[in-house]
Design an enzyme around this catalytic site. Structure first.
Site, mmCIF file in Angstrom:
data_model
loop_
_atom_site.group_PDB
_atom_site.id
_atom_site.type_symbol
_atom_site.label_atom_id
_atom_site.label_comp_id
_atom_site.label_asym_id
_atom_site.label_seq_id
_atom_site.Cartn_x
_atom_site.Cartn_y
_atom_site.Cartn_z
ATOM 1 N N ASP A 181 41.356 47.946 42.090
ATOM 2 C CA ASP A 181 40.204 47.065 42.330
ATOM 3 C C ASP A 181 38.903 47.795 41.999
ATOM 4 O OD1 ASP A 181 38.397 45.096 44.031
ATOM 5 O OD2 ASP A 181 40.367 44.165 43.925
ATOM 6 N N TRP A 188 39.310 38.881 37.637
ATOM 7 C CA TRP A 188 37.948 38.602 37.118
ATOM 8 C C TRP A 188 37.103 38.108 38.298
ATOM 9 C CZ3 TRP A 188 36.493 37.948 31.619
ATOM 10 C CH2 TRP A 188 35.217 37.426 31.438
ATOM 11 N N ASP A 189 36.276 39.018 38.812
ATOM 12 C CA ASP A 189 35.515 38.731 40.029
ATOM 13 C C ASP A 189 34.115 38.218 39.670
ATOM 14 O OD1 ASP A 189 34.925 38.653 42.719
ATOM 15 O OD2 ASP A 189 35.360 40.761 43.106
ATOM 16 N N MET A 190 33.414 37.643 40.635
ATOM 17 C CA MET A 190 32.049 37.121 40.423
ATOM 18 C C MET A 190 31.435 37.000 41.812
ATOM 19 S SD MET A 190 29.828 34.394 40.187
ATOM 20 C CE MET A 190 28.715 33.655 39.046
ATOM 21 N N ASN A 191 30.615 38.000 42.180
ATOM 22 C CA ASN A 191 30.248 38.101 43.584
ATOM 23 C C ASN A 191 28.851 37.643 43.959
ATOM 24 O OD1 ASN A 191 32.613 39.115 44.970
ATOM 25 N ND2 ASN A 191 32.428 40.850 43.570
ATOM 26 N N CYS A 218 38.336 35.162 40.770
ATOM 27 C CA CYS A 218 37.919 35.580 42.108
ATOM 28 C C CYS A 218 36.408 35.424 42.156
ATOM 29 C CB CYS A 218 38.310 37.045 42.314
ATOM 30 S SG CYS A 218 37.716 37.754 43.861
ATOM 31 N N ASP A 268 38.584 36.129 50.825
ATOM 32 C CA ASP A 268 38.592 37.526 51.281
ATOM 33 C C ASP A 268 39.140 37.624 52.695
ATOM 34 O OD1 ASP A 268 37.701 38.656 48.996
ATOM 35 O OD2 ASP A 268 35.618 38.900 49.627
HETATM 36 C C1 DGJ Z 1 35.124 40.642 46.223
HETATM 37 C C2 DGJ Z 1 36.576 40.296 46.141
HETATM 38 O O1 DGJ Z 1 36.814 39.058 46.734
HETATM 39 C C3 DGJ Z 1 37.387 41.415 46.796
HETATM 40 O O2 DGJ Z 1 38.741 41.083 46.776
HETATM 41 C C4 DGJ Z 1 37.129 42.699 46.067
HETATM 42 O O3 DGJ Z 1 37.626 42.617 44.767
HETATM 43 C C5 DGJ Z 1 35.638 43.004 46.061
HETATM 44 N N1 DGJ Z 1 34.879 41.903 45.543
HETATM 45 C C6 DGJ Z 1 35.348 44.218 45.240
HETATM 46 O O4 DGJ Z 1 34.009 44.435 45.081
#
Ligand code: DGJ
Length: 751
Positions: free
Chosen positions: A358, A469-472, A513, A535
């Site tokens: 990760d 492929w995350d997007m926070n 994600c 999460d």
């Molecule tokens: C948010 C994701 O939902 C988590 O599972 C993890 O990948 C974190 N980002 C990592 O920054």
């Protein structure tokens, strides 16, 4: 099947009919949507007489004094001409709102479907499409309403194309994909709402009067309200709706003064203004709709089927999804290659199939304040690079997967220092911050090229089987000019980037994600066969999250991990086996420090992966349904062919309850026999606290019975006593708080 027998268009699926008609005034009206009409002769009997008089309500013209736009069943409404309900299109020219009068121009029926973009369901021989053109020549405007019919799944897709045939620019303020007028009935709207770590909890809104709006303004489909919505009444009639779109969306249900329900779904008009240049066209995303007489459970089953067959695609579409371990909650940013390899060793010996590295693998990323955008492996942390690490992991018999977050940029990054103008922002003020990061402007071609090249280099640098492929963060501070177009352009740009990357790496399994499930939608599922659900990995919180998600999406698309106890999200303590029982009704993974598990938990883990693999076809390809007995007890079912996995899920252990729980299976067939057996679990003796001096574990009760479908469905199968404060024997069930048990139900013979 689609038929036109003037004046009716009749769209039929195996169980439903959708009927429209061309009126003698040259307009298009809706007639009905419901159970399949077997004879076209019945249609005139369903149609309303049109003789109702409505006092002071405006009517169409003197020749049609009982035609009240406010009370007609429509397929599209632009407002301004007596229909005061919500509109599905709103158009402007030179500062004035257009009030078009859309008249029927023609139709076209063809096999397959238009290759529309935003992402659409696959075109193949199982779908046929009707296009109806309506036009208002005085404005040079044409609207093409599109209906694609999937017969077997009882699904109809709706979308619309706007054509500017005039010499001037038309501004589109709203262009919804679907408008459905339901003639009457007391409906409840079900939406799937929440926030971070609390995604897609079902909410019931009784529709009494006024407008109920479900939407996202986050720039993405969002965790606040999913585009998935159901309408259901007391007669078990249900309509289901979803949108193949990952940006801002809006669904609204309005009860008219005369008790009609108008449902609208599409791109959110909030902050939206599209310039439709002379001679150009605008395509809306596709909306998906279904209808069932078995309530929203029936509509949900249609959606699960449809999404699995026609939204999810690529080489992983029908492949078994591997059981993975992800290092995030095991290490967060605090890891070394040694630690990763130790986790991988444990994973391999436990029967896990894929290791996912990760966040934190790239240079400068020691916490969440820096380095997004750079995507260069951290040589200090991974001395042998990604390839070296991947090779070692693969040697252990695991596949290797990697986390990325391409759509983002950190201020503290090489990328920002080089290209400060690539950040999404306006010039007059500082953009708002979220998790110390900002959005990259992927609407710029050069940014897409940069990402494509950078990611391609990373993905081909090692033997990679999977990408998360995350997007926070959400999208704010949309740049000028044309900021009304920005969010839609962003979504379209995301789709082109994903199309490019996933086509270049067709064998990689992509998982979407967004801070958990902040972008769980059909648009993303067209490119990524699975999405990180939330999460929140706590077993109790997951019940509502997974139930809500499964209403619209198949289990293979929803990932669920067994994580640590106490839970990192709510500090709830729980048994490893109980956590598995919830997580296995999805694409399964683990996300905890496997190296520090007790011996009992290690044994449980080995048995879990073996059980999951044995029943993976059912758990990943089955249709989900549920039965709520009380606030303390519910059942989950996943059925595929003759096999069903059932989970009995308990909230709190009730002391001295004085009764035996019963296993019900509402889909059991009367004329069949079933074999029912319980999954045997590892119960650490420590669970008995000071009642037991022993160490180690006991196995949960052995339970195996043959029973008729009649009993399973109508009476329920008694499961034996639970531990409720006195007496323990080998057959006693120890579920405990937040405990559960899985039963395998096999249809074995016809009576
Ligand atoms: C948010 C994701 O939902 C988590 O599972 C993890 O990948 C974190 N980002 C990592 O920054």
């Amino acid at each position: 099947m689609i038929r036109f027998k003037a004046p009716y268009f009749h769209l039929s699926t195996s169980g439903t009919s959708y009927v429209m008609k061309i009126t003698e005034r040259g307009t298009l009206e809706h007639v009905c949507y419901g159970v399949r009409i077997t004879s076209d002769e019945d249609i005139p009997c369903i149609e309303e007489s049109g003789r109702i008089r409505l006092g002071t309500v405006p009517y169409a013209d003197e020749a049609h004094q009982t035609v009240f736009p406010e009370n007609l069943l429509m397929e599209i409404s632009a407002g301004g001409r007596g229909d005061f309900r919500s509109s599905s299109i709103e158009l402007w020219k030179d500062g004035s709102m257009l009030i078009p009068e859309l008249k029927y121009e023609g139709y076209r029926i063809y096999e397959g479907k238009a290759d529309s973009f935003p992402a659409s369901a696959l075109a193949d021989e199982t779908v046929s499409t009707l296009e109806i053109t309506l036009a208002d020549p005085s404005y040079g405007l044409a609207v093409i309403l599109r209906y694609s019919v999937y017969e077997e799944e009882d699904v109809i897709l709706r979308s619309m194309r706007l054509e500017n045939r005039s010499e001037d620019k038309i501004g589109i303020r709203q262009a919804s994909s679907l408008l459905l007028d339901i003639p009457y009935g007391d409906f409840t709207l079900y939406s799937y709402d929440g926030a971070w770590a609390r995604e897609r909890h079902e909410t019931a809104h009784e529709l009494k009067s006024g407008i109920t709006v479900i939407d996202s303004k986050l720039g993405i489909s969002g965790n606040e309200h999913n585009p998935l919505v159901f309408l259901e009444n007391h007669r078990g009639e249900a309509y289901g709706f979803n949108l193949i779109y990952s940006g801002n969306h809006m669904e609204s249900a309005e009860v008219s003064p005369f008790g009609r329900i108008r449902f609208i779904s599409g791109i959110n008009p909030y902050g939206f203004m599209w310039n439709l240049e002379a001679g150009s066209t605008f395509e809306t995303p596709e909306a998906v709709m279904t209808c069932s007489r078995c309530g929203r459970a029936g509509a949900s089953a249609n959606f699960q089927n449809f999404v699995r067959k026609y939204i999810i695609r690529g080489s992983w579409k029908d492949r078994e999804r591997p059981v993975l371990v992800n290092n995030w909650e095991a290490t967060y940013f605090d890891f070394t290659q040694e630690k990763i390899l130790a986790l991988a060793d444990e994973a391999a010996s436990a029967g896990i199939e894929l290791f996912v590295l990760d966040d934190g693998w790239f240079t400068g990323r020691r916490n969440d304040c820096a380095a997004l955008g750079d995507w260069e492996p951290d040589r200090e942390r991974l001395p042998e690079g990604l390839k070296g690490l991947a090779d070692r992991i693969i040697e252990k018999g695991l596949m290797f997967g990697l986390w990325v977050e391409p759509e983002m940029i950190s201020i503290n990054s090489e990328l920002f220092r080089k290209h400060p103008d690539w950040m999404v922002r306006r010039h007059e003020n500082e953009p708002v911050v979220c998790r110390h990061q900002y959005v990259l402007d992927i609407t710029k071609r050069e940014v897409q090229d940069y990402l494509f090249e950078k990611l391609s280099a990373v993905f081909s640098s090692c033997c990679l089987s999977y990408v998360k492929w995350d997007m926070n963060r959400t999208i704010t501070d949309y740049p000028d000019p044309d900021n009304g177009q920005f969010l839609h352009r962003y979504t379209l740009s995301l789709y082109s980037l994903l199309d490019r990357i996933t086509s270049a790496f067709p064998e990689i399994l992509f998982e979407g994600c967004a801070s958990g499930g902040n972008r769980f939608d059909l648009g993303l599922l067209c490119f990524m066969p699975q999405i990180w659900t939330s999460d929140n990995t706590d077993l109790h919180d997951r019940v509502a999250i997974q139930e809500g998600t499964l209403m619209g999406y198949p289990s293979s698309s929803m990932t669920a991990h067994v994580a640590a106890s106490p839970s990192h999200q709510c500090l709830r303590r729980s048994r490893m086996e109980s956590r598995f029982n919830i997580a296995c009704f999805a694409t399964l993974g683990y996300e905890l420090d496997l190296c520090s598990l007790s011996m009992e938990d290690k044994l449980a883990l080995r048995r879990q992966t073996a059980f999951y693999k044995e029943h993976r076809t059912v758990l990943q390809r089955g249709i989900f349904s549920k039965l709520v007995i009380s606030s303390n007890q519910r059942f989950w079912y996943m059925t595929y062919g003759k096999e069903t996995m059932a989970a009995e899920i308990q909230t709190l252990n009730e002391c001295h309850s004085g009764r035996e729980d019963r296993l019900f299976f509402p889909d059991a067939k009367d004329g069949c026999m079933y074999e029912v057996s319980a999954r045997r679990e590892i119960i650490p003796l420590s669970e008995y606290g000071s009642l037991s001096k022993g160490k180690g574990y006991v196995e949960s009760e052995e339970f195996s019975m043959k029973v008729s479908g009649n009993v399973l469905r109508n009476y329920g199968l008694p499961l034996g006593p639970q531990f409720t404060g006195n007496g323990v024997d080998g057959d006693m069930r120890l579920l405990g708080d937040f405990g559960s048990r899985i039963y395998v139900i096999k249809e074995i013979e016809n009576l």
